[in-house]
Motif scaffolding. Structure first.
Motif, mmCIF file in Angstrom:
data_model
loop_
_atom_site.group_PDB
_atom_site.id
_atom_site.type_symbol
_atom_site.label_atom_id
_atom_site.label_comp_id
_atom_site.label_asym_id
_atom_site.label_seq_id
_atom_site.Cartn_x
_atom_site.Cartn_y
_atom_site.Cartn_z
ATOM 1 N N VAL A 31 0.830 -1.211 0.000
ATOM 2 C CA VAL A 31 0.000 0.000 0.000
ATOM 3 C C VAL A 31 0.861 1.257 0.000
ATOM 4 C CG1 VAL A 31 -1.973 -1.051 1.176
ATOM 5 C CG2 VAL A 31 -0.185 0.004 2.526
ATOM 6 N N ASN A 32 0.277 2.326 -0.533
ATOM 7 C CA ASN A 32 0.785 3.680 -0.363
ATOM 8 C C ASN A 32 -0.415 4.613 -0.460
ATOM 9 O OD1 ASN A 32 0.278 4.083 -3.100
ATOM 10 N ND2 ASN A 32 2.402 4.395 -3.670
ATOM 11 N N ALA A 33 -0.178 5.900 -0.521
ATOM 12 C CA ALA A 33 -1.295 6.847 -0.493
ATOM 13 C C ALA A 33 -2.146 6.815 -1.754
ATOM 14 C CB ALA A 33 -0.767 8.260 -0.267
ATOM 15 N N SER A 34 -1.594 6.308 -2.859
ATOM 16 C CA SER A 34 -2.342 6.362 -4.110
ATOM 17 C C SER A 34 -2.760 4.996 -4.642
ATOM 18 C CB SER A 34 -1.523 7.091 -5.179
ATOM 19 O OG SER A 34 -0.297 6.439 -5.390
ATOM 20 N N GLY A 35 -2.616 3.952 -3.826
ATOM 21 C CA GLY A 35 -3.057 2.669 -4.331
ATOM 22 C C GLY A 35 -2.673 1.478 -3.486
ATOM 23 N N ALA A 36 -3.048 0.305 -4.015
ATOM 24 C CA ALA A 36 -2.758 -0.947 -3.322
ATOM 25 C C ALA A 36 -2.675 -2.088 -4.339
ATOM 26 C CB ALA A 36 -3.843 -1.248 -2.290
ATOM 27 N N GLU A 37 -1.796 -3.030 -4.053
ATOM 28 C CA GLU A 37 -1.670 -4.239 -4.851
ATOM 29 C C GLU A 37 -1.725 -5.412 -3.888
ATOM 30 O OE1 GLU A 37 1.317 -6.228 -8.161
ATOM 31 O OE2 GLU A 37 2.162 -4.905 -6.640
ATOM 32 N N ARG A 38 -2.465 -6.450 -4.258
ATOM 33 C CA ARG A 38 -2.587 -7.609 -3.383
ATOM 34 C C ARG A 38 -1.994 -8.841 -4.048
ATOM 35 N NH1 ARG A 38 -6.819 -10.628 -5.364
ATOM 36 N NH2 ARG A 38 -8.463 -9.533 -6.472
ATOM 37 N N GLU A 39 -1.437 -9.722 -3.216
ATOM 38 C CA GLU A 39 -0.897 -10.994 -3.681
ATOM 39 C C GLU A 39 -1.565 -12.105 -2.890
ATOM 40 O OE1 GLU A 39 3.241 -13.558 -3.653
ATOM 41 O OE2 GLU A 39 3.351 -11.393 -3.447
ATOM 42 N N CYS A 40 -2.186 -13.042 -3.592
ATOM 43 C CA CYS A 40 -2.897 -14.135 -2.945
ATOM 44 C C CYS A 40 -1.912 -15.029 -2.197
ATOM 45 C CB CYS A 40 -3.651 -14.943 -3.997
ATOM 46 S SG CYS A 40 -4.552 -16.351 -3.317
ATOM 47 N N SER A 41 -2.200 -15.312 -0.944
ATOM 48 C CA SER A 41 -1.309 -16.178 -0.172
ATOM 49 C C SER A 41 -1.466 -17.637 -0.578
ATOM 50 C CB SER A 41 -1.529 -16.010 1.330
ATOM 51 O OG SER A 41 -2.796 -16.502 1.696
ATOM 52 N N GLY A 42 -2.531 -17.964 -1.333
ATOM 53 C CA GLY A 42 -2.756 -19.328 -1.780
ATOM 54 C C GLY A 42 -2.044 -19.677 -3.078
ATOM 55 N N CYS A 43 -2.127 -18.776 -4.076
ATOM 56 C CA CYS A 43 -1.566 -19.093 -5.397
ATOM 57 C C CYS A 43 -0.568 -18.068 -5.913
ATOM 58 C CB CYS A 43 -2.699 -19.277 -6.409
ATOM 59 S SG CYS A 43 -3.516 -17.732 -6.912
ATOM 60 N N ASP A 44 -0.252 -17.037 -5.115
ATOM 61 C CA ASP A 44 0.712 -15.986 -5.470
ATOM 62 C C ASP A 44 0.258 -15.081 -6.619
ATOM 63 O OD1 ASP A 44 2.461 -16.898 -3.478
ATOM 64 O OD2 ASP A 44 3.456 -18.276 -4.872
ATOM 65 N N SER A 45 -0.983 -15.177 -7.059
ATOM 66 C CA SER A 45 -1.466 -14.309 -8.118
ATOM 67 C C SER A 45 -1.596 -12.889 -7.563
ATOM 68 C CB SER A 45 -2.769 -14.891 -8.650
ATOM 69 O OG SER A 45 -3.763 -13.981 -8.779
ATOM 70 N N ARG A 46 -1.279 -11.897 -8.412
ATOM 71 C CA ARG A 46 -1.280 -10.494 -7.998
ATOM 72 C C ARG A 46 -2.373 -9.728 -8.723
ATOM 73 N NH1 ARG A 46 3.912 -9.905 -5.498
ATOM 74 N NH2 ARG A 46 3.754 -7.658 -5.387
ATOM 75 N N ALA A 47 -2.910 -8.711 -8.063
ATOM 76 C CA ALA A 47 -3.913 -7.842 -8.685
ATOM 77 C C ALA A 47 -3.859 -6.467 -8.031
ATOM 78 C CB ALA A 47 -5.314 -8.435 -8.530
ATOM 79 N N PHE A 48 -4.097 -5.452 -8.842
ATOM 80 C CA PHE A 48 -4.189 -4.089 -8.333
ATOM 81 C C PHE A 48 -5.618 -3.825 -7.898
ATOM 82 C CE2 PHE A 48 -0.480 -3.812 -11.056
ATOM 83 C CZ PHE A 48 0.398 -3.132 -10.225
ATOM 84 N N ILE A 49 -5.775 -2.964 -6.902
ATOM 85 C CA ILE A 49 -7.095 -2.588 -6.417
ATOM 86 C C ILE A 49 -7.494 -1.264 -7.070
ATOM 87 C CG2 ILE A 49 -8.397 -1.874 -4.372
ATOM 88 C CD1 ILE A 49 -6.764 -3.951 -2.800
ATOM 89 N N ALA A 50 -8.709 -1.250 -7.627
ATOM 90 C CA ALA A 50 -9.267 -0.086 -8.325
ATOM 91 C C ALA A 50 -8.287 0.402 -9.397
ATOM 92 C CB ALA A 50 -9.669 0.998 -7.342
ATOM 93 N N ASP A 51 -7.967 1.684 -9.404
ATOM 94 C CA ASP A 51 -7.104 2.238 -10.453
ATOM 95 C C ASP A 51 -5.635 2.317 -10.034
ATOM 96 O OD1 ASP A 51 -7.317 4.269 -8.602
ATOM 97 O OD2 ASP A 51 -7.802 5.828 -10.052
ATOM 98 N N SER A 52 -5.231 1.545 -9.048
ATOM 99 C CA SER A 52 -3.866 1.607 -8.529
ATOM 100 C C SER A 52 -2.795 1.412 -9.591
ATOM 101 C CB SER A 52 -3.657 0.552 -7.443
ATOM 102 O OG SER A 52 -4.518 0.755 -6.366
ATOM 103 N N GLU A 53 -3.050 0.532 -10.543
ATOM 104 C CA GLU A 53 -2.032 0.236 -11.553
ATOM 105 C C GLU A 53 -1.607 1.482 -12.328
ATOM 106 O OE1 GLU A 53 -1.024 -3.118 -14.911
ATOM 107 O OE2 GLU A 53 -3.123 -2.790 -14.389
ATOM 108 N N GLU A 54 -2.538 2.403 -12.532
ATOM 109 C CA GLU A 54 -2.232 3.633 -13.272
ATOM 110 C C GLU A 54 -1.196 4.497 -12.568
ATOM 111 O OE1 GLU A 54 -5.732 5.777 -14.555
ATOM 112 O OE2 GLU A 54 -6.866 3.901 -14.554
ATOM 113 N N TYR A 55 -1.097 4.366 -11.256
ATOM 114 C CA TYR A 55 -0.198 5.215 -10.468
ATOM 115 C C TYR A 55 0.909 4.405 -9.802
ATOM 116 C CZ TYR A 55 -4.247 8.085 -11.255
ATOM 117 O OH TYR A 55 -5.278 8.746 -11.859
#
Length: 127
Positions: A31-55
């Motif tokens: 996390v930071n002030a402009s976004g968040a990225e999560r990594e699944c503890s089960g399969c290690d797959s990653r995803a950005f939350i909302a528009d986080s990837e843009e920033y």
């Protein structure tokens, strides 16, 4: 749900984070002030939350480089949910990321940011 107290009277939609890869609900989160990225503890797959990837780049971070979310108990594994605060027209105005520690149940808001563009409907599925 643990985000219900985080809203300020505006209409809100709350959605739990679920891994598209394995259906898991436990994540490591950056996390930071402009976004968040999560990594699944089960399969290690990653995803950005909302528009986080843009920033999510060094230019945008300046003095706010992402860091691992951590619980006071020391755990870094969380259930995650996202609250989308809506404007009068139904568009997303704020994104709030709440995390609940799977070890001791500690809950907190770990990131939130303003959305100042439209349309925003696509954000509601990016949890």
């Amino acid at each position: 749900m643990f985000l219900r107290e985080a809203v300020d009277g505006r209409p809100v939609k709350i959605a739990p984070s679920v891994c598209e890869g394995c259906g898991g609900r436990v994540f490591f989160v950056l996390v930071n002030a402009s976004g968040a990225e999560r990594e699944c503890s089960g399969c290690d797959s990653r995803a950005f939350i909302a528009d986080s990837e843009e920033y999510w780049n060094e230019e945008s971070w300046e003095d706010d480089e992402p860091g691992a979310a951590g619980c006071p108990c020391g755990s870094e594994e969380f259930e995650a949910a996202v609250a989308f605060s809506l404007g009068a027209d139904g568009s997303v105005r704020w994104v709030t990321v709440g995390l609940r520690c799977i070890k001791d149940g500690f809950c907190g808001v770990y990131a939130d940011w303003k959305i100042d563009y439209g349309p925003t409907d696509h954000l509601l599925t990016m949890v």
